[in-house]
Design a protein around this motif. Structure first.
Motif, PDB file in Angstrom:
ATOM      1  N   TYR A  52       7.650  12.106   5.532  1.00 54.47           N
ATOM      2  CA  TYR A  52       6.810  13.273   5.251  1.00 54.47           C
ATOM      3  C   TYR A  52       5.336  12.913   5.386  1.00 54.47           C
ATOM      4  CZ  TYR A  52       4.178  16.247   1.926  1.00 54.47           C
ATOM      5  OH  TYR A  52       3.239  17.022   1.317  1.00 54.47           O
ATOM      6  N   GLU A  53       4.951  11.750   4.852  1.00 54.66           N
ATOM      7  CA  GLU A  53       3.550  11.334   4.961  1.00 54.66           C
ATOM      8  C   GLU A  53       3.162  11.120   6.425  1.00 54.66           C
ATOM      9  OE1 GLU A  53       1.152  11.374   3.000  1.00 54.66           O
ATOM     10  OE2 GLU A  53       1.878  11.238   0.949  1.00 54.66           O
ATOM     11  N   LEU A  54       4.079  10.574   7.224  1.00 57.74           N
ATOM     12  CA  LEU A  54       3.790  10.395   8.650  1.00 57.74           C
ATOM     13  C   LEU A  54       3.646  11.748   9.339  1.00 57.74           C
ATOM     14  CD1 LEU A  54       6.175   7.467   9.609  1.00 57.74           C
ATOM     15  CD2 LEU A  54       3.684   7.402   9.350  1.00 57.74           C
ATOM     16  N   TYR A  55       4.558  12.670   9.016  1.00 59.77           N
ATOM     17  CA  TYR A  55       4.525  13.986   9.664  1.00 59.77           C
ATOM     18  C   TYR A  55       3.231  14.724   9.317  1.00 59.77           C
ATOM     19  CZ  TYR A  55       5.992  18.561  11.288  1.00 59.77           C
ATOM     20  OH  TYR A  55       6.044  19.763  11.951  1.00 59.77           O
ATOM     21  N   ARG A 100       0.867  -1.174   0.000  1.00 61.92           N
ATOM     22  CA  ARG A 100       0.000   0.000   0.000  1.00 61.92           C
ATOM     23  C   ARG A 100       0.904   1.224   0.000  1.00 61.92           C
ATOM     24  NH1 ARG A 100      -4.107  -0.807   4.858  1.00 61.92           N
ATOM     25  NH2 ARG A 100      -4.830   1.232   4.170  1.00 61.92           N
ATOM     26  N   SER A 101       0.356   2.364  -0.379  1.00 66.02           N
ATOM     27  CA  SER A 101       1.180   3.572  -0.477  1.00 66.02           C
ATOM     28  C   SER A 101       1.460   4.130   0.926  1.00 66.02           C
ATOM     29  CB  SER A 101       0.454   4.628  -1.310  1.00 66.02           C
ATOM     30  OG  SER A 101      -0.600   5.184  -0.554  1.00 66.02           O
ATOM     31  N   PRO A 102       2.505   4.951   1.055  1.00 66.55           N
ATOM     32  CA  PRO A 102       2.804   5.536   2.372  1.00 66.55           C
ATOM     33  C   PRO A 102       1.641   6.376   2.909  1.00 66.55           C
ATOM     34  CG  PRO A 102       4.270   6.425   0.665  1.00 66.55           C
ATOM     35  CD  PRO A 102       3.513   5.298   0.050  1.00 66.55           C
ATOM     36  N   ARG A 103       0.882   6.996   2.007  1.00 63.75           N
ATOM     37  CA  ARG A 103      -0.259   7.796   2.482  1.00 63.75           C
ATOM     38  C   ARG A 103      -1.357   6.904   3.046  1.00 63.75           C
ATOM     39  NH1 ARG A 103      -2.108  12.643  -1.229  1.00 63.75           N
ATOM     40  NH2 ARG A 103       0.148  12.931  -0.964  1.00 63.75           N
ATOM     41  N   ASP A 104      -1.558   5.751   2.400  1.00 65.52           N
ATOM     42  CA  ASP A 104      -2.555   4.808   2.906  1.00 65.52           C
ATOM     43  C   ASP A 104      -2.147   4.237   4.266  1.00 65.52           C
ATOM     44  OD1 ASP A 104      -4.166   5.139   0.716  1.00 65.52           O
ATOM     45  OD2 ASP A 104      -3.500   3.338  -0.324  1.00 65.52           O
ATOM     46  N   TRP A 105      -0.856   3.934   4.400  1.00 64.82           N
ATOM     47  CA  TRP A 105      -0.387   3.312   5.636  1.00 64.82           C
ATOM     48  C   TRP A 105      -0.286   4.302   6.801  1.00 64.82           C
ATOM     49  CZ3 TRP A 105      -1.041  -1.455   6.404  1.00 64.82           C
ATOM     50  CH2 TRP A 105      -0.656  -2.465   5.532  1.00 64.82           C
ATOM     51  N   ALA A 106      -0.028   5.577   6.498  1.00 64.08           N
ATOM     52  CA  ALA A 106       0.366   6.532   7.554  1.00 64.08           C
ATOM     53  C   ALA A 106      -0.530   6.501   8.798  1.00 64.08           C
ATOM     54  CB  ALA A 106       0.478   7.947   6.975  1.00 64.08           C
ATOM     55  N   PRO A 107      -1.867   6.566   8.664  1.00 61.85           N
ATOM     56  CA  PRO A 107      -2.676   6.569   9.892  1.00 61.85           C
ATOM     57  C   PRO A 107      -2.493   5.282  10.702  1.00 61.85           C
ATOM     58  CG  PRO A 107      -3.993   7.231   7.979  1.00 61.85           C
ATOM     59  CD  PRO A 107      -2.693   6.697   7.449  1.00 61.85           C
ATOM     60  N   MET A 130      11.600  16.835  -4.607  1.00 65.68           N
ATOM     61  CA  MET A 130      10.943  15.527  -4.667  1.00 65.68           C
ATOM     62  C   MET A 130       9.550  15.586  -4.049  1.00 65.68           C
ATOM     63  SD  MET A 130      10.483  12.402  -5.362  1.00 65.68           S
ATOM     64  CE  MET A 130      11.585  10.993  -5.552  1.00 65.68           C
ATOM     65  N   ILE A 131       9.421  16.191  -2.874  1.00 64.89           N
ATOM     66  CA  ILE A 131       8.111  16.204  -2.215  1.00 64.89           C
ATOM     67  C   ILE A 131       7.092  16.957  -3.065  1.00 64.89           C
ATOM     68  CG2 ILE A 131       6.848  17.196  -0.252  1.00 64.89           C
ATOM     69  CD1 ILE A 131       9.044  16.159   1.544  1.00 64.89           C
ATOM     70  N   CYS A 132       7.488  18.071  -3.656  1.00 64.86           N
ATOM     71  CA  CYS A 132       6.548  18.824  -4.508  1.00 64.86           C
ATOM     72  C   CYS A 132       6.132  17.990  -5.719  1.00 64.86           C
ATOM     73  CB  CYS A 132       7.171  20.141  -4.957  1.00 64.86           C
ATOM     74  SG  CYS A 132       7.450  21.281  -3.589  1.00 64.86           S
ATOM     75  N   MET A 133       7.101  17.327  -6.351  1.00 63.94           N
ATOM     76  CA  MET A 133       6.796  16.545  -7.551  1.00 63.94           C
ATOM     77  C   MET A 133       5.978  15.302  -7.198  1.00 63.94           C
ATOM     78  SD  MET A 133      10.242  16.949  -9.843  1.00 63.94           S
ATOM     79  CE  MET A 133      11.446  16.454  -8.621  1.00 63.94           C
ATOM     80  N   TYR A 134       6.299  14.689  -6.057  1.00 63.29           N
ATOM     81  CA  TYR A 134       5.530  13.531  -5.582  1.00 63.29           C
ATOM     82  C   TYR A 134       4.069  13.906  -5.369  1.00 63.29           C
ATOM     83  CZ  TYR A 134       3.717  10.579  -1.741  1.00 63.29           C
ATOM     84  OH  TYR A 134       2.930   9.811  -0.923  1.00 63.29           O
ATOM     85  N   GLU A 135       3.830  15.073  -4.770  1.00 58.92           N
ATOM     86  CA  GLU A 135       2.443  15.494  -4.542  1.00 58.92           C
ATOM     87  C   GLU A 135       1.721  15.713  -5.873  1.00 58.92           C
ATOM     88  OE1 GLU A 135       0.566  15.489  -2.045  1.00 58.92           O
ATOM     89  OE2 GLU A 135       1.778  15.585  -0.239  1.00 58.92           O
TER      90      GLU A 135
END
Lengths: 249, 249
Positions: A153-156, A90-97, B149-154
């Motif tokens: 970054y996704e966790l933060y 799963r993506s880091p955004r999906d996992w973060a919570p 990277m973070i800007c492009m990833y978003e």
């Protein structure tokens, strides 16, 4: 966030290790563990760690991955490859919570493999869950420190710790903007930019320009100031222009 | 994404420029422009670009920022500082849909300043909007390539181009899971793991274990296979154990 550990498995380049340290400091993490690494360039690591050398210095090293993970309740491994055993990603955004929730109950490791070919099947077997970072099929493999940064970054962001800067000036309300448009209409007539017969039509264009984006009260005060000063300056010029006729050069 | 340009203003380190190239390839961008840079180490740049040397080679250089931005309709500048003129910032996630929408109508630049102190006030004045990446107040300054990277990833995530790997096996339905639990109950009784009187109670524990996470049909087939094999093996052992009594060693 203090229960979240970053584990680098067999990293090769000191520069990447230093970059991970800086990214950790940027995103509020501090527990770094290196497993099974050979010798890496300490100067490169220091250089890329920049102001995060404290994380580099307090980093612990273990000979095996099992030792690095021994006190972790959950292990999330990052992988860019899609072969066998790598489907359940799963993506880091999906996992973060879920990662943040699990870190309330126990220690959670985010595991990253070596630069050249990532985590081996044996190392993947030590992960409870797999993370796959969105990237193009053309070049899906991220630099080690970049991959770690995106996960952190996704966790933060998910932790809600970041507070965006509030816009100091509130959005201008319609009444204030109407007063500003009245001043502009008057001064644009004064300086002869438009004739009275065409004023209403032209002002629709002016209103459209200033409706392209949301204006704050500060913005509207600046626009009122421009109208006021233009009117004053036009009045001065008028006096000067008419002055010579009165015999005052 | 092809209307989105990455502009590096006065970058210093070749390694960072190369890292930006790789990150661009990872996230589906290819238009890189460098403005006002001095000499940087081309070997470092190549090394960090890894397989994205095509982006490094096709990158264009301009003496001034104005030239680099001349054909861009919108310019988004990244800044970590919070002083004067830097209040109207939004996060890359907030901006991403707007950047993608604007890139349908014209060229959009994402502008990043030099490693040591970021964009100057004069350079910020050439930006229409400002991006601030969420980071800790303790160490808010990201490495140049990490910020890019973070800007492009978003942008890549917001573009919807990434398709997560589908789980090949669908989630198991209740009927299938009940058949599996029945097999487990029977075999756990056969091997004497639990007495019939306590079976119902113990099976609640077993059911809880397998309800901690969602099981796919493949998962349930593996668990059924374990039960079936255990039952078979227990039966074999039973025969062998009883065999000697029949006179067959």
């Amino acid at each position: 966030m203090e229960h979240i550990r970053i584990v680098l498995c067999r990293p090769i380049y000191g520069g990447n290790i230093g970059s991970v340290c800086r990214a950790m400091a940027n995103m509020g993490l501090s527990d770094l563990v290196i497993a099974g690494a050979g010798a890496f360039d300490p100067l490169e690591a220091r250089k890329m760690a920049c102001w995060a050398t404290d994380i580099l210095e307090s980093c612990r090293r273990f000979a095996t991955l099992a030792e690095a993970l021994a006190d972790c309740a959950l292990v999330f491994g990052a992988t860019a490859r899609t072969g066998l055993y790598r489907q359940h990603t799963r993506s880091p955004r999906d996992w973060a919570p879920g990662i943040l929730a699990a870190a309330q109950a126990g220690r959670v490791a985010l595991l990253f493999g070596p630069e050249d070919d990532g985590l081996s099947n044996e190392e993947l077997a030590q992960c409870h869950h797999l993370i796959r970072i969105p990237s193009t099929p053309v070049y899906p493999s991220l630099n080690l420190a970049q991959a770690a940064m995106i996960c952190m970054y996704e966790l933060y962001v998910a932790s809600g710790a970041f507070e965006p800067l509030p816009e100091k000036s509130p959005l201008a309300e319609s009444g204030m903007k109407e007063r500003m448009f009245a001043m502009w209409e008057q001064v644009l007539l004064e300086i002869g930019f438009m004739e009275p017969a065409k004023a209403q039509h032209m002002m629709l264009g002016v209103r459209r320009i200033f409706a392209r984006g949301a204006l704050s009260e500060d913005d509207v005060r600046i626009l009122m100031g421009i109208a006021r000063q233009t009117s004053w300056y036009a009045g001065q010029k008028e006096k000067k222009t008419t002055a010579p006729a009165d015999g005052h050069p």
